[in-house]
Design an enzyme around this catalytic site. Structure first.
Site, PDB file in Angstrom:
ATOM      1  N   HIS A 306       0.845  -1.182   0.000  1.00 31.08           N
ATOM      2  CA  HIS A 306       0.000   0.000   0.000  1.00 31.08           C
ATOM      3  C   HIS A 306       0.884   1.236   0.000  1.00 31.08           C
ATOM      4  O   HIS A 306       1.931   1.231   0.639  1.00 31.08           O
ATOM      5  CB  HIS A 306      -0.909   0.018   1.234  1.00 31.08           C
ATOM      6  CG  HIS A 306      -2.085   0.908   1.076  1.00 31.08           C
ATOM      7  ND1 HIS A 306      -2.008   2.265   1.288  1.00 31.08           N
ATOM      8  CD2 HIS A 306      -3.350   0.643   0.690  1.00 31.08           C
ATOM      9  CE1 HIS A 306      -3.196   2.787   1.052  1.00 31.08           C
ATOM     10  NE2 HIS A 306      -4.025   1.846   0.678  1.00 31.08           N
ATOM     11  N   ASP A 363      -7.922  -5.607   0.148  1.00 31.64           N
ATOM     12  CA  ASP A 363      -8.405  -6.497  -0.916  1.00 31.64           C
ATOM     13  C   ASP A 363      -8.013  -7.957  -0.726  1.00 31.64           C
ATOM     14  O   ASP A 363      -8.492  -8.822  -1.451  1.00 31.64           O
ATOM     15  CB  ASP A 363      -7.850  -6.026  -2.273  1.00 31.64           C
ATOM     16  CG  ASP A 363      -8.388  -4.667  -2.657  1.00 31.64           C
ATOM     17  OD1 ASP A 363      -9.596  -4.460  -2.487  1.00 31.64           O
ATOM     18  OD2 ASP A 363      -7.613  -3.812  -3.104  1.00 31.64           O
TER      19      ASP A 363
HETATM   20  N1  ACO Z   1       4.013  -7.620  -4.742  1.00 29.36           N
HETATM   21  C1  ACO Z   1       5.368  -7.618  -4.955  1.00 29.36           C
HETATM   22  N2  ACO Z   1       6.147  -6.526  -4.846  1.00 29.36           N
HETATM   23  C2  ACO Z   1       5.537  -5.384  -4.507  1.00 29.36           C
HETATM   24  C3  ACO Z   1       4.160  -5.309  -4.263  1.00 29.36           C
HETATM   25  C4  ACO Z   1       3.388  -6.485  -4.399  1.00 29.36           C
HETATM   26  N3  ACO Z   1       2.072  -6.484  -4.180  1.00 29.36           N
HETATM   27  N4  ACO Z   1       3.818  -4.046  -3.956  1.00 29.36           N
HETATM   28  C5  ACO Z   1       4.963  -3.339  -3.996  1.00 29.36           C
HETATM   29  N5  ACO Z   1       6.004  -4.160  -4.325  1.00 29.36           N
HETATM   30  C6  ACO Z   1       7.429  -3.792  -4.410  1.00 29.36           C
HETATM   31  C7  ACO Z   1       7.718  -3.024  -5.699  1.00 29.36           C
HETATM   32  O1  ACO Z   1       8.089  -3.898  -6.745  1.00 29.36           O
HETATM   33  C8  ACO Z   1       8.861  -2.132  -5.251  1.00 29.36           C
HETATM   34  O2  ACO Z   1      10.016  -2.930  -5.181  1.00 29.36           O
HETATM   35  P1  ACO Z   1      11.480  -2.275  -5.543  1.00 29.36           P
HETATM   36  O3  ACO Z   1      11.698  -1.250  -4.476  1.00 29.36           O
HETATM   37  O4  ACO Z   1      12.410  -3.420  -5.512  1.00 29.36           O
HETATM   38  O5  ACO Z   1      11.319  -1.678  -6.913  1.00 29.36           O
HETATM   39  C9  ACO Z   1       8.480  -1.765  -3.799  1.00 29.36           C
HETATM   40  O6  ACO Z   1       7.691  -2.875  -3.341  1.00 29.36           O
HETATM   41  C10 ACO Z   1       7.678  -0.485  -3.671  1.00 29.36           C
HETATM   42  O7  ACO Z   1       6.545  -0.606  -4.526  1.00 29.36           O
HETATM   43  P2  ACO Z   1       5.854   0.577  -5.324  1.00 29.36           P
HETATM   44  O8  ACO Z   1       5.197   0.035  -6.537  1.00 29.36           O
HETATM   45  O9  ACO Z   1       6.846   1.684  -5.490  1.00 29.36           O
HETATM   46  O10 ACO Z   1       4.776   1.015  -4.275  1.00 29.36           O
HETATM   47  P3  ACO Z   1       3.585   1.996  -4.551  1.00 29.36           P
HETATM   48  O11 ACO Z   1       3.337   2.714  -3.296  1.00 29.36           O
HETATM   49  O12 ACO Z   1       3.834   2.811  -5.783  1.00 29.36           O
HETATM   50  O13 ACO Z   1       2.373   1.003  -4.917  1.00 29.36           O
HETATM   51  C11 ACO Z   1       0.591  -0.487  -4.681  1.00 29.36           C
HETATM   52  C12 ACO Z   1       1.401   0.628  -4.015  1.00 29.36           C
HETATM   53  C13 ACO Z   1       0.125  -0.036  -6.074  1.00 29.36           C
HETATM   54  C14 ACO Z   1      -0.635  -0.755  -3.836  1.00 29.36           C
HETATM   55  C15 ACO Z   1       1.472  -1.745  -4.790  1.00 29.36           C
HETATM   56  O14 ACO Z   1       1.855  -2.174  -3.499  1.00 29.36           O
HETATM   57  C16 ACO Z   1       0.787  -2.879  -5.552  1.00 29.36           C
HETATM   58  O15 ACO Z   1       0.862  -2.932  -6.771  1.00 29.36           O
HETATM   59  N6  ACO Z   1       0.091  -3.817  -4.824  1.00 29.36           N
HETATM   60  C17 ACO Z   1      -0.644  -4.865  -5.471  1.00 29.36           C
HETATM   61  C18 ACO Z   1      -1.966  -4.330  -5.972  1.00 29.36           C
HETATM   62  C19 ACO Z   1      -2.932  -4.072  -4.844  1.00 29.36           C
HETATM   63  O16 ACO Z   1      -3.132  -4.898  -3.966  1.00 29.36           O
HETATM   64  N7  ACO Z   1      -3.581  -2.916  -4.912  1.00 29.36           N
HETATM   65  C20 ACO Z   1      -4.600  -2.514  -3.938  1.00 29.36           C
HETATM   66  C21 ACO Z   1      -4.108  -1.395  -3.097  1.00 29.36           C
HETATM   67  S1  ACO Z   1      -5.285  -0.995  -1.868  1.00 29.36           S
HETATM   68  C22 ACO Z   1      -6.480  -0.162  -2.706  1.00 29.36           C
HETATM   69  O17 ACO Z   1      -6.299   0.504  -3.664  1.00 29.36           O
HETATM   70  C23 ACO Z   1      -7.760  -0.339  -2.193  1.00 29.36           C
END
Ligand code: ACO
Length: 430
Positions: A306, A363
């Site tokens: 998140h 979720d």
């Molecule tokens: N699985 C694996 N790796 C992940 C995940 C994940 N679910 N989420 C983040 N990471 C990793 C990224 O690859 C990144 O790694 P790095 O530093 O080696 O490049 C690091 O964690 C930071 O991730 P970002 O994408 O920069 O985080 P951001 O804050 O931009 O994204 C998000 C947040 C979109 C929710 C992300 O965690 C994600 O894609 N999660 C899966 C989708 C999801 O569950 N979305 C629902 C969110 S809650 C909502 O909207 C109601």
């Protein structure tokens, strides 16, 4: 004396006021920076940008705290209902009995959609995604309420807000029935909000759906837990559209489109698809987690991570407990629950997830509850949208009630060619 920060640029010093929120969040007010210092700030994806001051929802992502108008989400989940919480979000306080009755009456009076709207449903192909239908139909329904197109007015706001919340549930249920080729079921005024939605989804013309109180409560809780989450992607979209003085229904339709994305509300659908895939391939989750950690693979553990929570999402804790409770009450077993547990347990011990502070979000378990209720996977994000409606309405109102509110309009740092000459097509190299 209020605090200021000092910025030095080109040998000159600029004082930036420090704004402190009621939860202690500190922000540098750069609103006159371009005027005074001739520069702007750059914050790709807005991770460090406060776009507004808001009094609706408080989140402390490091501590895993979520409060609506100051009330902890755990207390609301235990004692409140979706509609009472909607009132709290929109009007800033818990309602007294007469106000609850009035809102309830307004919801009932507005539960039908205009009969001519039924023809719009006919235009969609049978496999149309219900989020596409929802956003199109919310926008279309504004055409049946000309007063709405005249814009925001505090005297008409209560009716518009209740109208949107009520109709969205009818549109959602109609979209589902249409996608299955089933006859439309009209709402029943005797039912409360969530029961009425389940009735429109699952009753048949010859037989009413058996409304089990534990199912109604579980879905009501899902709505309540999704009701607001401050400046997320869809809410920011709603506020952006509202700042242009567009009508409430246009703002909500835009919010639905933003919510649809798999990185946002679409994640609840993606979680179940991911769990089903793991289940059908016979994996216990370990192969999938290895793929997630392998950066050459684009897989993500959906329902994890998140932007704001760097701790367990408090909504995920409540939903996980509710998921167990409902499956027990329904004497149902879902193999996906065991897979979800294994994934969670493994991820919370794994250095990849621990170092990045990736925890289950709202979720991760909500889809298993919805499956147990019989809601099909393509409707999951629609359920999220129904739940989020009061939050969007509250933010719309907050934007509209600003004194001297300006249109939202960020700037950019342009990095393209600065000046080029137009070349006629016959002179361009192939
Ligand atoms: N699985 C694996 N790796 C992940 C995940 C994940 N679910 N989420 C983040 N990471 C990793 C990224 O690859 C990144 O790694 P790095 O530093 O080696 O490049 C690091 O964690 C930071 O991730 P970002 O994408 O920069 O985080 P951001 O804050 O931009 O994204 C998000 C947040 C979109 C929710 C992300 O965690 C994600 O894609 N999660 C899966 C989708 C999801 O569950 N979305 C629902 C969110 S809650 C909502 O909207 C109601």
């Amino acid at each position: 004396m209020s605090e200021t920060a000092k910025l030095e640029l080109d040998g000159k010093a600029y004082q930036l006021p420090v704004i402190v929120g009621s939860g202690g969040e500190r922000a540098l007010d750069i609103s006159s920076l371009r005027q005074t210092a001739g520069c702007i700030t750059l914050d790709d994806a807005y991770a460090n940008t406060g776009a507004c001051q808001s009094a609706i929802t408080y989140i402390d992502g490091d501590q895993g705290i979520l409060r609506y108008r100051g009330i902890p989400i755990e207390e609301l989940a235990e004692h409140s209902t979706f509609i009472e919480t909607a009132f709290l979000l929109i009007y800033g306080r818990l309602p007294v009995r007469a106000e609850m009755r009035r809102l309830s009456d307004l919801l009932t009076q507005n539960e039908m959609i205009h009969e001519d709207m039924k023809f719009h449903f006919e235009g969609f192909p049978p496999n149309a995604h219900p989020m596409a239908i929802l956003s199109a139909m919310i926008n279309a329904s504004s055409c049946f309420h000309p007063r709405l197109l005249e814009g925001y007015s505090p005297e008409h706001f209560d009716l518009q807000a209740a109208r949107l919340m009520s109709k969205v549930r009818t549109i959602a249920a109609f979209a589902f029935r249409k996608s299955r080729g089933l006859p439309i079921i009209y709402p029943k005024p005797v039912y409360k909000y969530t029961a009425n939605f389940l009735h429109m989804m699952f009753s048949e013309p010859y037989q009413d759906y058996d409304l089990k109180p534990e199912v109604v409560r579980a879905l009501d809780l899902i709505f309540l837990l999704h009701a607001d989450h401050e400046q997320n992607c869809s809410t920011t979209t709603v506020r952006m559209i509202a700042s242009a003085q567009a009508n409430l229904f246009a703002c909500a339709a835009g919010g639905v489109c933003a919510l649809w994305g798999p990185l946002h509300g679409g994640a609840n659908q993606a979680v179940i698809q991911m769990l089903e895939e793991i289940h059908t391939t016979g994996d216990d989750g370990s192969k999938f987690l290895a793929a997630v950690k392998d950066k050459s693979d684009r897989a993500r553990l959906m329902g994890f991570g998140h932007r704001v929570y760097k701790n367990y999402d408090p909504r995920a804790k409540i939903i996980k407990a509710q998921c167990h409770k409902l499956l027990r009450q329904l004497k149902a077993d879902d193999p996906l629950l065991a897979i979800a547990h294994k994934l969670e347990e493994a991820a919370l011990k794994d250095e990849y997830f621990v170092s990045r502070k990736l925890y289950p979000n709202v979720d991760f378990y909500s889809g298993i509850i919805m499956r147990a209720i019989g809601i099909p996977v393509e409707m999951f994000t629609v359920i999220f949208a129904i739940g989020r409606m009061p939050g969007w309405i509250a933010h719309y109102k907050e934007v509209m009630d600003r004194k001297n509110g300006r249109i939202y309009r960020p700037r950019q740092v342009y990095v393209g060619p600065l000046l080029q000459s137009y070349v006629p097509i016959e002179q361009r190299a192939d």
